[in-house]
Write a protein that holds these residues in place. Sequence first.
Motif, PDB file in Angstrom:
ATOM      1  N   ILE A 197      13.714  72.084  67.918  1.00 58.93           N
ATOM      2  CA  ILE A 197      12.354  71.879  67.447  1.00 58.93           C
ATOM      3  C   ILE A 197      11.973  73.022  66.516  1.00 58.93           C
ATOM      4  O   ILE A 197      11.892  74.163  66.931  1.00 58.93           O
ATOM      5  N   GLY A 198      11.757  72.706  65.253  1.00 55.95           N
ATOM      6  CA  GLY A 198      11.318  73.745  64.318  1.00 55.95           C
ATOM      7  C   GLY A 198      12.131  73.819  63.051  1.00 55.95           C
ATOM      8  O   GLY A 198      11.613  73.598  61.963  1.00 55.95           O
ATOM      9  N   PRO A 199      13.431  74.119  63.159  1.00 54.79           N
ATOM     10  CA  PRO A 199      14.229  74.237  61.936  1.00 54.79           C
ATOM     11  C   PRO A 199      14.629  72.865  61.406  1.00 54.79           C
ATOM     12  O   PRO A 199      14.436  71.851  62.097  1.00 54.79           O
ATOM     13  N   PRO A 200      15.168  72.803  60.187  1.00 55.08           N
ATOM     14  CA  PRO A 200      15.756  71.534  59.732  1.00 55.08           C
ATOM     15  C   PRO A 200      16.735  71.011  60.775  1.00 55.08           C
ATOM     16  O   PRO A 200      17.439  71.784  61.437  1.00 55.08           O
ATOM     17  N   LEU A 201      16.783  69.697  60.924  1.00 57.71           N
ATOM     18  CA  LEU A 201      17.537  69.075  62.012  1.00 57.71           C
ATOM     19  C   LEU A 201      18.988  69.535  62.068  1.00 57.71           C
ATOM     20  O   LEU A 201      19.512  69.850  63.141  1.00 57.71           O
ATOM     21  N   GLU A 202      19.638  69.572  60.915  1.00 58.80           N
ATOM     22  CA  GLU A 202      21.053  69.942  60.907  1.00 58.80           C
ATOM     23  C   GLU A 202      21.269  71.362  61.422  1.00 58.80           C
ATOM     24  O   GLU A 202      22.240  71.627  62.143  1.00 58.80           O
ATOM     25  N   ILE A 203      20.356  72.258  61.084  1.00 60.91           N
ATOM     26  CA  ILE A 203      20.449  73.629  61.597  1.00 60.91           C
ATOM     27  C   ILE A 203      20.221  73.636  63.103  1.00 60.91           C
ATOM     28  O   ILE A 203      20.919  74.330  63.861  1.00 60.91           O
ATOM     29  N   ALA A 235      -3.161  70.375  53.596  1.00 55.87           N
ATOM     30  CA  ALA A 235      -1.852  69.805  53.282  1.00 55.87           C
ATOM     31  C   ALA A 235      -0.901  70.075  54.430  1.00 55.87           C
ATOM     32  O   ALA A 235      -1.114  70.980  55.245  1.00 55.87           O
ATOM     33  N   VAL A 236       0.158  69.275  54.483  1.00 58.80           N
ATOM     34  CA  VAL A 236       1.233  69.468  55.453  1.00 58.80           C
ATOM     35  C   VAL A 236       2.418  70.110  54.746  1.00 58.80           C
ATOM     36  O   VAL A 236       2.786  69.703  53.637  1.00 58.80           O
ATOM     37  N   ALA A 237       2.997  71.112  55.390  1.00 57.41           N
ATOM     38  CA  ALA A 237       4.240  71.726  54.913  1.00 57.41           C
ATOM     39  C   ALA A 237       5.194  71.743  56.104  1.00 57.41           C
ATOM     40  O   ALA A 237       4.951  72.438  57.089  1.00 57.41           O
ATOM     41  N   THR A 238       6.269  70.960  56.029  1.00 55.79           N
ATOM     42  CA  THR A 238       7.122  70.730  57.183  1.00 55.79           C
ATOM     43  C   THR A 238       8.593  70.818  56.833  1.00 55.79           C
ATOM     44  O   THR A 238       8.978  70.613  55.666  1.00 55.79           O
ATOM     45  N   SER A 239       9.411  71.103  57.839  1.00 51.88           N
ATOM     46  CA  SER A 239      10.866  71.054  57.677  1.00 51.88           C
ATOM     47  C   SER A 239      11.411  69.657  57.935  1.00 51.88           C
ATOM     48  O   SER A 239      12.600  69.408  57.736  1.00 51.88           O
TER      49      SER A 239
END
Length: 223
Positions: free
Chosen positions: A54-60, A114-118
């Motif tokens: 939960i948090g980083p880009p999924l692959e990471i 605005a939304v800023a998301t990974s």
Amino acid sequence: MHEFDGLPIHERPVVLFDFDGTVADTQPAIMRAVGTVLSNHGYELSEEQMLPLIGPPLEIGIKLVTDMGEQEVQIVASEYRALFERTVTPADIPLFPHTADLLDALAALGKRLAVATSRVEAPTCKLLDSLGVTQFEAVAGRIPGFRETKAESIAAALDALGATSADAVMVGDRMYDVRGAAELGIPCIGIYSGAAVPGELEEAGAVAVCKDMLEVGRVLGVW
């Protein structure tokens, strides 16, 4: 703690929000879907073991909790996204309590949101639409091969609003939000919603930490 020049956070005209774990309580749905896919690949992990996802880009995140090679990571990520889109409904990813009230109150004060998301950008837009969230002027997420990091998503959100770092404050639930904002000189309000370990947000440099959106509203001077 980082030092930030410019207006106090409650006077800044732009408020950027992370999505997962900040605007919407997506953790149960994520855990269910990712647990299924990982199990199909031979990984039986507890929810606690999967929290780093939960948090980083999924692959990471997948690399943080497994020893998969790059090719398998990409396969798992693709299978997860397909399963999530196929099975998760708006009822599975509710807004956190008081989120809609806070967004309405900020908009009424003339704040730009605005939304800023990974999370990948296009699915994030669909999720916000399904939840009936209309207060955000822009949504900036990951675009594989083009926009990869949290800081890049934050910068894209600012660009979409025609705003600068000095205009903005970030709200997020993980160290990635705090650090990504700090890369651009933006202060971040941290919210402990379940994924971050105790002390994580303070250590990352959050200018304030909150337990819910009511507290975030107080820090932003809304109520």
